[in-house]
Design a protein around this motif. Structure first.
Motif, PDB file in Angstrom:
ATOM      1  N   MET A  58      -5.316   0.173   5.315  1.00 18.60           N
ATOM      2  CA  MET A  58      -5.883   1.730   5.455  1.00 18.60           C
ATOM      3  C   MET A  58      -6.915   1.954   6.214  1.00 18.60           C
ATOM      4  O   MET A  58      -6.446   3.644   6.393  1.00 18.60           O
ATOM      5  N   ASP A  59      -7.224   1.439   6.748  1.00 20.13           N
ATOM      6  CA  ASP A  59      -7.767   2.488   8.448  1.00 20.13           C
ATOM      7  C   ASP A  59      -6.898   2.988   9.161  1.00 20.13           C
ATOM      8  O   ASP A  59      -7.629   3.495  10.479  1.00 20.13           O
TER       9      ASP A  59
ATOM     10  N   ASN B 209      -4.885   0.762  -4.262  1.00 16.18           N
ATOM     11  CA  ASN B 209      -4.470   0.595  -2.714  1.00 16.18           C
ATOM     12  C   ASN B 209      -5.498  -0.940  -3.101  1.00 16.18           C
ATOM     13  O   ASN B 209      -4.909  -1.052  -4.094  1.00 16.18           O
TER      14      ASN B 209
ATOM     15  N   ILE C 255      -6.945  -3.021  -2.216  1.00  7.46           N
ATOM     16  CA  ILE C 255      -8.382  -3.635  -2.294  1.00  7.46           C
ATOM     17  C   ILE C 255      -9.204  -4.343  -3.899  1.00  7.46           C
ATOM     18  O   ILE C 255      -9.216  -2.978  -4.225  1.00  7.46           O
TER      19      ILE C 255
ATOM     20  N   TYR D  16       0.988  -1.020   0.241  1.00  7.06           N
ATOM     21  CA  TYR D  16      -0.360   0.007  -0.506  1.00  7.06           C
ATOM     22  C   TYR D  16       0.538   1.333   0.289  1.00  7.06           C
ATOM     23  O   TYR D  16       0.061   1.676  -0.745  1.00  7.06           O
TER      24      TYR D  16
ATOM     25  N   ASP E 135     -11.998  -4.689  -4.926  1.00 11.11           N
ATOM     26  CA  ASP E 135     -13.149  -4.840  -4.912  1.00 11.11           C
ATOM     27  C   ASP E 135     -14.845  -5.793  -5.498  1.00 11.11           C
ATOM     28  O   ASP E 135     -14.481  -6.619  -6.982  1.00 11.11           O
TER      29      ASP E 135
ATOM     30  N   GLU F 191      -7.938  -4.154   4.195  1.00 11.05           N
ATOM     31  CA  GLU F 191      -9.023  -2.329   4.517  1.00 11.05           C
ATOM     32  C   GLU F 191      -8.360  -2.241   5.896  1.00 11.05           C
ATOM     33  O   GLU F 191      -9.373  -1.261   6.270  1.00 11.05           O
ATOM     34  N   ASN F 192      -7.954  -3.029   7.405  1.00 12.89           N
ATOM     35  CA  ASN F 192      -7.421  -2.835   7.842  1.00 12.89           C
ATOM     36  C   ASN F 192      -6.206  -1.523   8.620  1.00 12.89           C
ATOM     37  O   ASN F 192      -5.981  -1.352   8.915  1.00 12.89           O
TER      38      ASN F 192
ATOM     39  N   THR G 215     -10.637  -8.977   2.009  1.00 13.93           N
ATOM     40  CA  THR G 215     -10.509  -7.687   1.846  1.00 13.93           C
ATOM     41  C   THR G 215     -10.040  -7.124   3.289  1.00 13.93           C
ATOM     42  O   THR G 215      -9.370  -6.238   3.614  1.00 13.93           O
ATOM     43  N   SER G 216      -9.850  -8.323   4.203  1.00 13.39           N
ATOM     44  CA  SER G 216     -10.935  -7.371   5.767  1.00 13.39           C
ATOM     45  C   SER G 216      -8.938  -7.109   5.390  1.00 13.39           C
ATOM     46  O   SER G 216      -8.367  -5.805   6.571  1.00 13.39           O
TER      47      SER G 216
END
Length: 332
Positions: free
Chosen positions: A330-331, A290, A292, A244, A294, A327-328, A323-324
């Motif tokens: 990116m969060d 990124n 992910i 990322y 989708d 997502e983690n 995607t978890s």
């Protein structure tokens, strides 16, 4: 004597303190073996992640191997020859269709369009897809993503690749460019930097982009066995975080800066060609910004496979995509 003893004792204390710290640092480094399906400027963010130290920052020691072909890459992954594969998502569907007990999970996307370009032997000032009809077309390997995306684009423009073209598909991936260079075919489907090199040398001319024509799809994705991701969740997260960082770096830096960063991976390619290739991919949105993958991209992939007659069965997005992890990251 007392002074000498104090100095010696101090040095002893420093030594016994440094050794555990050094050992701890060494133990904290995790080795990850990546198998990339080919060596390509298309994968620029991966090389940036290595060269800019983003993997190293995460405590990962990367070994990168080019495994030359989707089948060989999957074989290496399934046989534990590598930990992570960088390859097209269609391979995970093929493996799943064979009843794998340990499914291959897509967890971080690197590229989000097809990476090939249509190259004509002759210079065409006013290109039209109709010009391909009745021509000899040197295509990609049957069942691979380049071939399927290529056929999808051709059909989109009213061309039946098996009826309207003299389609050649029996040339190995590594030999497609040399075959065209030696005189086979009027049109060919090529990745960068080969397409730009051919254009510079007058061997061919880029007339269209299959990436633009086929839309967004999970073209090249990092994947691992489900068991590996479950057993190494921290490693998977660190790996994804490094990718990322690299995706964001490539997105925010010029094509020239990216070309300079990855030049070492393409020793026989001039810097201006690398820069030109990076710019082409950036301008058409081929590099994912990124990691992910989708659901819309996943469905587009299966539609293209279905159109090409290569989809064994439809697979639910949640079955082979995780995607978890992304997502983690990116969060944070």
């Amino acid at each position: 004597m007392k002074k000498w003893f104090k100095i010696s004792f101090a040095l002893f204390l420093i030594t016994i303190l440094i050794i555990p710290i050094a050992a701890c640092g060494k133990d904290d480094v995790t080795k990850v073996r990546i198998g990339e399906v080919t060596r390509s400027i298309f994968y620029a963010p991966q090389y940036v992640a290595i060269e800019k130290g983003f993997f190293e920052e995460e405590g990962l020691d990367i070994t990168l191997t080019t495994t030359a072909g989707g089948d060989k890459t999957m074989t290496a992954l399934l046989s534990d020859g590598i930990d992570v594969a960088l390859v097209g998502s269609e391979t995970s569907i093929y493996v799943n269709a064979q009843g794998a007990n340990d499914p291959i999970i897509n967890f971080a996307q690197l590229t989000q369009t097809d990476g090939t370009f249509l190259v004509s032997r002759e210079k065409i000032d006013d290109f039209s897809w109709d010009l391909l009809k009745d021509s000899t077309f040197l295509g990609q390997r049957k069942g691979g993503m380049p071939q399927m995306a290529g056929e999808f684009a051709l059909k989109k423009h009213g061309i039946d690749p098996h009826a309207d073209l003299n389609l050649i598909q029996n040339v190995d991936f590594a030999n497609i460019a040399p075959a065209f260079s030696s005189g086979t075919g009027e049109f060919v489907q090529l990745f960068e930097p080969t397409a730009s090199v051919f254009e510079k040398e007058g061997i061919g001319h880029i007339v269209a982009s299959f990436g633009v024509e086929s839309g967004n799809l999970p073209y090249t994705v990092y994947m691992s066995k489900d068991s590996y991701l479950k057993e190494n969740p921290e490693t998977a997260e660190k790996f994804t975080r490094a990718i990322y960082k690299a995706q964001q770096w490539v997105d925010s830096h010029s094509a020239e800066e990216t070309a300079e960063a990855i030049q070492g991976y393409f020793d026989n390619t001039d810097l201006d060609i690398i820069e030109m290739s990076v710019e082409r991919y950036k301008s058409q949105g081929s590099f994912a910004t990124n990691p992910i993958l989708d659901q819309e991209e996943w469905e587009n992939l299966q539609n293209i496979m279905d159109e090409a007659g290569e989809l064994p069965q439809r697979i639910d997005y949640e079955t082979l995509v995780n995607t978890s992890i992304a997502e983690n990251v990116m969060d944070e």
